[in-house]
Design an enzyme around this catalytic site. Structure first.
Site, PDB file in Angstrom:
ATOM      1  N   TYR A 178       0.839  -1.191   0.000  1.00 16.31           N
ATOM      2  CA  TYR A 178       0.000   0.000   0.000  1.00 16.31           C
ATOM      3  C   TYR A 178       0.883   1.254   0.000  1.00 16.31           C
ATOM      4  CZ  TYR A 178      -2.691   3.945   1.322  1.00 16.31           C
ATOM      5  OH  TYR A 178      -3.225   5.205   1.316  1.00 16.31           O
ATOM      6  N   HIS A 229      -3.124   1.087   6.823  1.00 13.51           N
ATOM      7  CA  HIS A 229      -4.272   0.942   5.929  1.00 13.51           C
ATOM      8  C   HIS A 229      -5.061  -0.324   6.244  1.00 13.51           C
ATOM      9  CE1 HIS A 229      -6.323   1.906   2.049  1.00 13.51           C
ATOM     10  NE2 HIS A 229      -5.954   3.112   2.404  1.00 13.51           N
TER      11      HIS A 229
HETATM   12 MG    MG Z   1      -5.040   6.292   5.297  1.00 10.02          MG
END
Ligand code: MG
Length: 423
Positions: A178, A229
Site C-alpha cells: 500500500y 491501511h
Molecule cells: Mg489512510
C-alpha cells in the site's frame, strides 16, 4: 421535484432570513481522472449559491441520485440559513440513516449551506466557526520508495521544501504494497502463487527496517507517520506499534479495520506509539468509544463521509474534551471544495493535529478556481467569503467521469494463497 410547495418543507418558524433555496444539483467531473462529486445549491437571491463536496468516487452516481431525487425536494423552498436543522432533518428523512452514500450527499448540501452563509456574511467559513487559531495549517506530505534509501531521499526533498511532517511508505520486494511503488523480488526468490500478492509478515519486517533506516539517516528533525491501511491482522498491528516505538512516530495510521476496533484496547495497553484512526468510519457515533476511552490520539475523518462540516465540527469539539486531535483525511478523491472545508476546520479547531495534503493537478485548479495555496509545507487561508472556492461548470463538462467498470473503482489486495486481504 417542482410540485413540492414551500409549505411542505418549511419548518415551524418559517424562512427567517428571507432567502430560499431554488435548486440543488450534483455536478460530476474528473479533471485528473478521479470522479469528483460537487453539490451546487442555488437561491432566489441573484448570484448567491454554495458548493459542497460529496465525493464518494466509487459510488458517484448513487450519491448524485440521492442528492437530486431524495434531498433536493426537501430543500427547495427552505431558508439556507438553517444549517443545523437541515442537517439533522435530512439525516433522518429516510428513517434509515448513515452510510457513505447518504452521508456524502448530506455533506454536499451541508458544505454548500456553510458556503452560502459565509457569502451572505462576507466572511470565510473559518470566521463563522470562531476565527482562526493558527497562522497557517501544517501539512504532511507523502514519501514512498522501492526501498528505504529511496524513501529517505524523498523525505529529505520534502524537508527541503519546508515540510516538517512526512508519511513514509516502502515497497515489499516482490509483493503488493500500500502507498509505495512495486519493487522486484530479490534474486533467487521463489515465484509467488499469486502475482503481486500482499505479504503481511514481509510487510511487518520491511516497515521496521524502513523506520530504523530513516532515523539513522535523517535524524529526529522531522515527524514521521506510517499508514497500515488496516491491512494486517490486529495481532500484527500490535506488533508493528511496538516494533516502531524506538523510532518515535508522530502517529501510526489505521492499524486496525473498523470491524476490529476493540483490538485498540489491547494495542493501547501494550504500546505508546500514537494512533490515528477512522478513515473508514461513516457515522460520528463510531468515534464515541474510541475517543471516550482515549484509544486513539488523532481522528482520521473523511469529513464528507460523515456528513460534512456540521458533524465534523461537533466531533472535533467532543474530541477536544478528551485530548484527542484532528487529522482530517485529505486524498485526491476529496474535491478542492472538500479540501477548503478541511482548511476551515483546521484553522478554527484548537485541537487541530495535522492535515494531509494533496497537490492538485493543473486541470483541477482550472476547474476549481480558488484552490487553497500550499507554501513552505503549509496550507494558507484566503479572506474570500464562504469556502473561497468556485466551480467552472463549462470547463468541468470537458472532463466527464469515465463510465464505471466492474472492479475498476477499488480492487482489494489478495494474499499469496489467493485469499482476499481486507480492505
Ligand atoms: Mg489512510
Amino acid at each position: 421535484m417542482s410540485d413540492v410547495s414551500d409549505k411542505d418543507v418549511e419548518p415551524p418558524w418559517g424562512a427567517s432570513g428571507g432567502v430560499r433555496i431554488t435548486s440543488v444539483r450534483a455536478v460530476l467531473t474528473a479533471p485528473a481522472g478521479t470522479t469528483l462529486v460537487v453539490v451546487r445549491v442555488d437561491t432566489d437571491e441573484p448570484g448567491l449559491y454554495g458548493l459542497g463536496c460529496a465525493t464518494f468516487t466509487q459510488r458517484a452516481a448513487a450519491v448524485a441520485t440521492t442528492v437530486e431525487e431524495y434531498l433536493a425536494p426537501q430543500l427547495i423552498g427552505r431558508d439556507p440559513a438553517d444549517i443545523t436543522d437541515i442537517a439533522a432533518t435530512l439525516h433522518v428523512s429516510g428513517y434509515w440513516r448513515s452510510g457513505p452514500v447518504l452521508n456524502n450527499a448530506l455533506s454536499g448540501v451541508d458544505m454548500a449551506l456553510w458556503d452560502i452563509k459565509g457569502k451572505q456574511a462576507g466572511l470565510p467559513v473559518w470566521q463563522l466557526l470562531g476565527g482562526r487559531c493558527r497562522t497557517a495549517v501544517p501539512l504532511y506530505a507523502h514519501a514512498a520508495g522501492r526501498d528505504a534509501e529511496e524513501t529517505a531521499d524523498e523525505v529529505r526533498a520534502l524537508m527541503a521544501e519546508g515540510y516538517r511532517h512526512v508519511r513514509c511508505q516502502v515497497a515489499v520486494p516482490g509483493a503488493g504494497t500500500y502507498g509505495a511503488p512495486a519493487a522486484e523480488a530479490r534474486a533467487g526468490a521463489r515465484p509467488p502463487l499469486t502475482p503481486n500478492a500482499w505479504d503481511p509478515a514481509a510487510y511487518r519486517r520491511t516497515v521496521r527496517g524502513l523506520f530504523e533506516h530513516l532515523r539513522q539517516e535523517i535524524g529526529t528533525e522531522v515527524e514521521l507517520i506510517h499508514d497500515v491501511h488496516e491491512r494486517v491482522h490486529p495481532t500484527d498491528a500490535v506488533r508493528i506499534a511496538r516494533d516502531l516505538e524506538p523510532y518515535d512516530l508522530f502517529y501510526l495510521e489505521d492499524p486496525v479495520a473498523p470491524e476490529d476496533i476493540e483490538w485498540l484496547r489491547i494495542l493501547r495497553a501494550r504500546s505508546v506509539t500514537p494512533i490515528a484512526i477512522g478513515e473508514l468510519f461513516t457515522n460520528p457515533a463510531e468515534y464515541r468509544p474510541v475517543v471516550q476511552e482515549r484509544l486513539c490520539d488523532f481522528i482520521r475523518v473523511h469529513i464528507s463521509a460523515i456528513g460534512g462540516i456540521t458533524p465534523a465540527w461537533r466531533l472535533a469539539g467532543a474530541c477536544e474534551l478528551f485530548g484527542v486531535r484532528t487529522a482530517w483525511h485529505g486524498p485526491g478523491d476529496v474535491s478542492p471544495v472538500g479540501h477548503a472545508a478541511n482548511l476551515a476546520l483546521d484553522l478554527a479547531a484548537p485541537n487541530f493535529g495535522i492535515q494531509e495534503q494533496h497537490l492538485f493537478a493543473p486541470a483541477v485548479r482550472e476547474v476549481f478556481p480558488g484552490c487553497p495555496e500550499i507554501r513552505d509545507g503549509h496550507l494558507w487561508p484566503s479572506d474570500a467569503p464562504g469556502l473561497g472556492i468556485d466551480l467552472d461548470e463549462g470547463l468541468a463538462r470537458k472532463f466527464p467521469p469515465r463510465p464505471a467498470a466492474p472492479g475498476r473503482a477499488w480492487r482489494p489486495p489478495r494474499r499469496a494463497d489467493g485469499a482476499l486481504q481486507r480492505p
